[in-house]
Write an enzyme that holds these catalytic residues in place. Structure first.
Site, PDB file in Angstrom:
ATOM      1  N   GLU A  70       0.820  -1.210   0.000  1.00 24.91           N
ATOM      2  CA  GLU A  70       0.000   0.000   0.000  1.00 24.91           C
ATOM      3  C   GLU A  70       0.855   1.262   0.000  1.00 24.91           C
ATOM      4  O   GLU A  70       0.642   2.171  -0.800  1.00 24.91           O
ATOM      5  CB  GLU A  70      -0.948   0.013   1.213  1.00 24.91           C
ATOM      6  CG  GLU A  70      -1.733   1.313   1.290  1.00 24.91           C
ATOM      7  CD  GLU A  70      -2.804   1.349   2.351  1.00 24.91           C
ATOM      8  OE1 GLU A  70      -2.794   0.512   3.268  1.00 24.91           O
ATOM      9  OE2 GLU A  70      -3.670   2.242   2.247  1.00 24.91           O
ATOM     10  N   ASP A  90      -0.640  -4.988   3.135  1.00 22.64           N
ATOM     11  CA  ASP A  90      -1.191  -3.805   3.796  1.00 22.64           C
ATOM     12  C   ASP A  90      -0.581  -3.780   5.198  1.00 22.64           C
ATOM     13  O   ASP A  90      -0.930  -4.603   6.050  1.00 22.64           O
ATOM     14  CB  ASP A  90      -2.721  -3.871   3.875  1.00 22.64           C
ATOM     15  CG  ASP A  90      -3.297  -2.523   4.283  1.00 22.64           C
ATOM     16  OD1 ASP A  90      -2.541  -1.710   4.851  1.00 22.64           O
ATOM     17  OD2 ASP A  90      -4.495  -2.285   4.043  1.00 22.64           O
ATOM     18  N   ILE A  92      -0.803  -1.644   7.695  1.00 21.25           N
ATOM     19  CA  ILE A  92      -1.846  -1.384   8.706  1.00 21.25           C
ATOM     20  C   ILE A  92      -3.171  -1.269   7.963  1.00 21.25           C
ATOM     21  O   ILE A  92      -3.423  -0.271   7.277  1.00 21.25           O
ATOM     22  CB  ILE A  92      -1.591  -0.101   9.527  1.00 21.25           C
ATOM     23  CG1 ILE A  92      -0.252  -0.153  10.264  1.00 21.25           C
ATOM     24  CG2 ILE A  92      -2.742   0.110  10.524  1.00 21.25           C
ATOM     25  CD1 ILE A  92       0.009   1.034  11.189  1.00 21.25           C
ATOM     26  N   ASP A  93      -4.000  -2.282   8.061  1.00 20.66           N
ATOM     27  CA  ASP A  93      -5.334  -2.187   7.465  1.00 20.66           C
ATOM     28  C   ASP A  93      -6.269  -1.735   8.582  1.00 20.66           C
ATOM     29  O   ASP A  93      -6.482  -2.468   9.559  1.00 20.66           O
ATOM     30  CB  ASP A  93      -5.775  -3.544   6.891  1.00 20.66           C
ATOM     31  CG  ASP A  93      -7.106  -3.390   6.182  1.00 20.66           C
ATOM     32  OD1 ASP A  93      -7.256  -2.441   5.396  1.00 20.66           O
ATOM     33  OD2 ASP A  93      -8.014  -4.197   6.445  1.00 20.66           O
ATOM     34  N   THR A  95      -6.085   2.034   9.214  1.00 19.57           N
ATOM     35  CA  THR A  95      -5.231   3.125   9.714  1.00 19.57           C
ATOM     36  C   THR A  95      -6.048   4.129  10.534  1.00 19.57           C
ATOM     37  O   THR A  95      -5.588   4.624  11.569  1.00 19.57           O
ATOM     38  CB  THR A  95      -4.518   3.828   8.535  1.00 19.57           C
ATOM     39  OG1 THR A  95      -3.736   2.847   7.846  1.00 19.57           O
ATOM     40  CG2 THR A  95      -3.603   4.948   9.013  1.00 19.57           C
ATOM     41  N   ASP A 220      -6.021  -4.626   0.634  1.00 21.74           N
ATOM     42  CA  ASP A 220      -7.054  -4.794   1.671  1.00 21.74           C
ATOM     43  C   ASP A 220      -7.697  -6.182   1.563  1.00 21.74           C
ATOM     44  O   ASP A 220      -8.267  -6.682   2.538  1.00 21.74           O
ATOM     45  CB  ASP A 220      -8.188  -3.764   1.509  1.00 21.74           C
ATOM     46  CG  ASP A 220      -7.720  -2.326   1.607  1.00 21.74           C
ATOM     47  OD1 ASP A 220      -6.971  -2.021   2.536  1.00 21.74           O
ATOM     48  OD2 ASP A 220      -8.100  -1.507   0.743  1.00 21.74           O
TER      49      ASP A 220
HETATM   50  C1  IPD Z   1      -8.982   0.801   4.782  1.00 21.17           C
HETATM   51  C2  IPD Z   1      -9.802  -0.175   5.568  1.00 21.17           C
HETATM   52  C3  IPD Z   1     -11.243   0.276   5.648  1.00 21.17           C
HETATM   53  C4  IPD Z   1     -11.843   0.571   4.299  1.00 21.17           C
HETATM   54  C5  IPD Z   1     -10.964   1.491   3.491  1.00 21.17           C
HETATM   55  C6  IPD Z   1      -9.556   0.969   3.400  1.00 21.17           C
HETATM   56  P1  IPD Z   1      -6.343   1.182   5.146  1.00 21.17           P
HETATM   57  O1  IPD Z   1      -7.660   0.339   4.652  1.00 21.17           O
HETATM   58  O2  IPD Z   1      -9.734  -1.471   5.017  1.00 21.17           O
HETATM   59  O3  IPD Z   1     -12.034  -0.715   6.238  1.00 21.17           O
HETATM   60  O4  IPD Z   1     -13.087   1.171   4.478  1.00 21.17           O
HETATM   61  O5  IPD Z   1     -11.523   1.605   2.189  1.00 21.17           O
HETATM   62  O6  IPD Z   1      -8.772   1.873   2.664  1.00 21.17           O
HETATM   63  O7  IPD Z   1      -6.306   2.409   4.288  1.00 21.17           O
HETATM   64  O8  IPD Z   1      -6.567   1.514   6.583  1.00 21.17           O
HETATM   65  O9  IPD Z   1      -5.240   0.268   4.884  1.00 21.17           O
END
Ligand code: IPD
Length: 279
Positions: A70, A90, A92-93, A95, A220
């Protein structure tokens, strides 16, 4: 061949543990927040540090493998899936959850060969849950087997999705209209935990019956998709068709019947592709 990927998976679990430790330490300190594509697309130094840790550790062991991470993509690296062994990361999924210390934050790593997911690892840091799944070998949480609920009746289901601010008014309207359509089936409820990878693991372990989303990314989805499939669930496109890792959209469900019912209700949005620039 298969032993080789098992070795990669074992290494992945080890590096994910180290990443989890780094995230735990960061949660004890002040978190400086930066914005990426919009005021609601957040990144922190920890996202970047964790991704560097994961990629450098894997590269050292597997120098010929490819990566889609990412934060590397945010910094300009290509996001194209090839037939090469590829680590989709990813760091940190969730964030936004991390920034708020809302307890659904994960490290998600999927590994593909010939564009097929071979294994997936999702570590839910604050819950201390390590989800692991290898193609054909089942799904586990902290070493114990997990499986989907098996629910077939949408009206008895708990459904997950994520709702974020959309600059495009039409997108915003459609996203909310979709939520309304699902709620009024009716279902038991809709929840938004805030980490796509954890959402998939919640379906995989039977705590929720489905999750749908348009606008997420391959990093993700890759780790969690493996976990859901190996737990006996289905992973399909938002239309109900074949899942495409680069398509930015998916439905995961405990059964095909639930996935089809959600696909029936959803109005599709044009969310682009992760590999659009590389095509
Ligand atoms: C996010 C999370 C979130 C989703 C966002 C993603 P990130 O990932 O998975 O649940 O709603 O669309 O971008 O950006 O924290 O790696």
């Amino acid at each position: 061949m298969s032993d080789k990927w098992q070795e990669c998976m074992d290494h992945c679990v080890e590096v994910t543990k180290q990443a989890g430790k780094m995230i735990h330490e960061a949660l004890q300190k002040d978190i400086a927040v930066m914005e990426k594509s919009s005021p609601v697309d957040l990144v922190t130094e920890t996202d970047q540090k964790v991704e560097r840790l994961i990629i450098s550790s894997i590269k050292e062991k597997y120098p010929t493998h490819s990566f889609i991470g990412e934060e590397s993509v945010a910094a300009g690296a290509p996001s194209v899936l090839t037939d090469d062994p590829t680590w989709i990361i990813d760091p940190i999924d969730g964030t936004t959850n991390f920034v708020h210390r809302f307890p659904f934050v994960s490290v998600s790593i999927g590994f593909t060969v010939m564009k097929e997911i071979e294994f997936g690892i999702v570590y839910s840091c604050m819950e201390d849950k390590m989800y692991t799944a290898r193609k054909g070998k089942g799904a586990f949480c902290n070493g114990l087997p997990i499986k989907v609920s098996g629910q077939k009746d949408i009206s008895q289901s708990l459904v997950l999705t994520e709702m974020g601010f959309k600059k495009d008014a039409e997108h915003f309207k459609t996203m909310l209209a979709n939520v309304r359509r699902i709620l009024t089936i009716p279902v038991h409820g809709i929840r938004s935990p805030g980490s796509a990878a954890i959402n998939m693991c919640l379906v995989a372990s039977g705590s929720a019956d489905a999750y749908y989303h348009m606008g997420i990314h391959c990093w993700d989805m890759a780790g969690g998709a493996a976990v859901v499939r190996e737990a006996g669930g289905v992973v399909v496109d938002i239309s109900g068709g074949t899942f495409d890792l680069m398509s930015r959209r998916l439905i995961v469900a405990s059964t095909r019947a639930i996935a089809d019912r959600i696909a029936e209700e959803i109005t599709e949005l044009d969310v682009g592709r992760d590999d659009a620039d590389g095509q």
